[in-house]
Design a protein around this motif. Sequence first.
Motif, PDB file in Angstrom:
ATOM      1  N   UNK A   1      58.913  23.740  62.204  1.00  9.18           N
ATOM      2  CA  UNK A   1      59.336  22.495  61.568  1.00  9.18           C
ATOM      3  C   UNK A   1      60.848  22.321  61.690  1.00  9.18           C
ATOM      4  N   UNK A   2      61.592  23.382  61.413  1.00 10.12           N
ATOM      5  CA  UNK A   2      63.053  23.286  61.480  1.00 10.12           C
ATOM      6  C   UNK A   2      63.529  22.981  62.897  1.00 10.12           C
ATOM      7  N   UNK A   3      62.777  23.428  63.900  1.00 13.78           N
ATOM      8  CA  UNK A   3      63.175  23.189  65.288  1.00 13.78           C
ATOM      9  C   UNK A   3      62.821  21.768  65.715  1.00 13.78           C
ATOM     10  N   UNK A   4      61.579  21.364  65.493  1.00 11.47           N
ATOM     11  CA  UNK A   4      61.083  20.116  66.071  1.00 11.47           C
ATOM     12  C   UNK A   4      61.114  18.920  65.106  1.00 11.47           C
ATOM     13  N   UNK A   5      61.001  19.159  63.820  1.00 11.34           N
ATOM     14  CA  UNK A   5      60.796  18.061  62.868  1.00 11.34           C
ATOM     15  C   UNK A   5      62.018  17.756  62.016  1.00 11.34           C
ATOM     16  N   UNK A   6      62.710  18.800  61.543  1.00  7.02           N
ATOM     17  CA  UNK A   6      63.811  18.609  60.609  1.00  7.02           C
ATOM     18  C   UNK A   6      64.933  17.721  61.136  1.00  7.02           C
ATOM     19  N   UNK A   7      65.235  17.722  62.453  1.00 11.13           N
ATOM     20  CA  UNK A   7      66.325  16.844  62.907  1.00 11.13           C
ATOM     21  C   UNK A   7      66.136  15.382  62.506  1.00 11.13           C
TER      22      UNK A   7
ATOM     23  N   UNK B   1      66.033   5.284  63.832  1.00 12.06           N
ATOM     24  CA  UNK B   1      65.121   4.809  62.775  1.00 12.06           C
ATOM     25  C   UNK B   1      64.614   5.951  61.909  1.00 12.06           C
ATOM     26  N   UNK B   2      64.790   5.824  60.612  1.00 14.59           N
ATOM     27  CA  UNK B   2      64.417   6.896  59.687  1.00 14.59           C
ATOM     28  C   UNK B   2      62.902   6.966  59.528  1.00 14.59           C
ATOM     29  N   UNK B   3      62.319   8.153  59.626  1.00 17.10           N
ATOM     30  CA  UNK B   3      60.884   8.290  59.390  1.00 17.10           C
ATOM     31  C   UNK B   3      60.582   8.198  57.903  1.00 17.10           C
ATOM     32  N   UNK B   4      59.331   7.939  57.536  1.00 17.63           N
ATOM     33  CA  UNK B   4      58.994   7.883  56.101  1.00 17.63           C
ATOM     34  C   UNK B   4      59.080   9.260  55.466  1.00 17.63           C
ATOM     35  N   UNK B   5      59.325   9.283  54.182  1.00 16.86           N
ATOM     36  CA  UNK B   5      59.349  10.538  53.442  1.00 16.86           C
ATOM     37  C   UNK B   5      57.933  11.090  53.317  1.00 16.86           C
ATOM     38  N   UNK B   6      57.819  12.407  53.437  1.00 16.28           N
ATOM     39  CA  UNK B   6      56.519  13.050  53.228  1.00 16.28           C
ATOM     40  C   UNK B   6      56.066  12.956  51.774  1.00 16.28           C
ATOM     41  N   UNK B   7      56.970  12.579  50.878  1.00 21.23           N
ATOM     42  CA  UNK B   7      56.679  12.607  49.450  1.00 21.23           C
ATOM     43  C   UNK B   7      56.204  11.263  48.908  1.00 21.23           C
ATOM     44  N   UNK B   8      55.938  10.326  49.800  1.00 24.11           N
ATOM     45  CA  UNK B   8      55.331   9.066  49.363  1.00 24.11           C
ATOM     46  C   UNK B   8      53.855   9.303  49.052  1.00 24.11           C
TER      47      UNK B   8
ATOM     48  N   UNK C   1      63.201  14.366  60.204  1.00 21.23           N
ATOM     49  CA  UNK C   1      62.541  14.300  58.899  1.00 21.23           C
ATOM     50  C   UNK C   1      63.344  14.963  57.788  1.00 21.23           C
ATOM     51  N   UNK C   2      64.338  15.781  58.135  1.00 21.02           N
ATOM     52  CA  UNK C   2      65.106  16.477  57.121  1.00 21.02           C
ATOM     53  C   UNK C   2      64.433  17.771  56.703  1.00 21.02           C
TER      54      UNK C   2
ATOM     55  N   UNK D   1      66.966  13.276  58.091  1.00 20.56           N
ATOM     56  CA  UNK D   1      67.524  14.268  59.007  1.00 20.56           C
ATOM     57  C   UNK D   1      68.802  13.783  59.665  1.00 20.56           C
ATOM     58  N   UNK D   2      69.475  14.703  60.349  1.00 19.75           N
ATOM     59  CA  UNK D   2      70.771  14.384  60.935  1.00 19.75           C
ATOM     60  C   UNK D   2      70.678  13.271  61.974  1.00 19.75           C
TER      61      UNK D   2
END
Length: 212
Positions: free
Chosen positions: A112-118, A136-143, A120-121, A128-129
């Motif tokens: 996740x930290x390699x492929x997703x966090x950039x 374009x910001x992806x949706x939060x996983x916490x919705x 998704x945060x 993410x950075x």
Amino acid sequence: MLAALFALTGCEQAMHDMYSQPKYKPLEPSPLFADGNSARTPPPGSVPMAQGAAADTASGRRGHMTLPPDPGPALPLDAQGRSLAQADVGERRYANPLPVTMALLQRGRQRFDIYCAPCHGRAGNGDGMIARRGFPAPPSYHTDRLRNAPDSHFYQVISDGYGVMYPYADRISPHDRWAIVAYIRALQLSQHAPRDRLTPQDLARLPTEVRR
């Protein structure tokens, strides 16, 4: 004058064969093949010799390229690696078939930290950075929508992409995709854990207004 005449006869620009070769441009039609296309599918078992900077010369034969591992089928797999495509293919609502262990979560966090966090945060908030820099910001996983989505939804998005997100099936193995899904669920639980599942030590670390 004789020397100049011989030089002119040998001039490459006077010989147009090198500039007007009989060839097909990409996707140009051709009457030579039954389907009418000049572009042909490589024969089964074809192996690329080289590409990009590794080719080095125009011949493209300097050294073999290392082929990436087989990404496996796009549909979810069970713990034994068998396809789950026999089930409800239309909805593709599958739970994670892998047992959720600490080792799986650690692997999921690493991937996740390699492929997703950039994008998704690290916490899955969609900040993410790359998103902070204008992508374009992806949706939060916490919705609520994504917290209630089936595990297979995340697996399919990783495999096939979604919106501006590129598909990762050729870079993340099916096992690692499920590991990432398990870690996403852990991230969601970290922000929405029921109070009755928290230990007294966990409750003591919460802000006062949350504990009430």
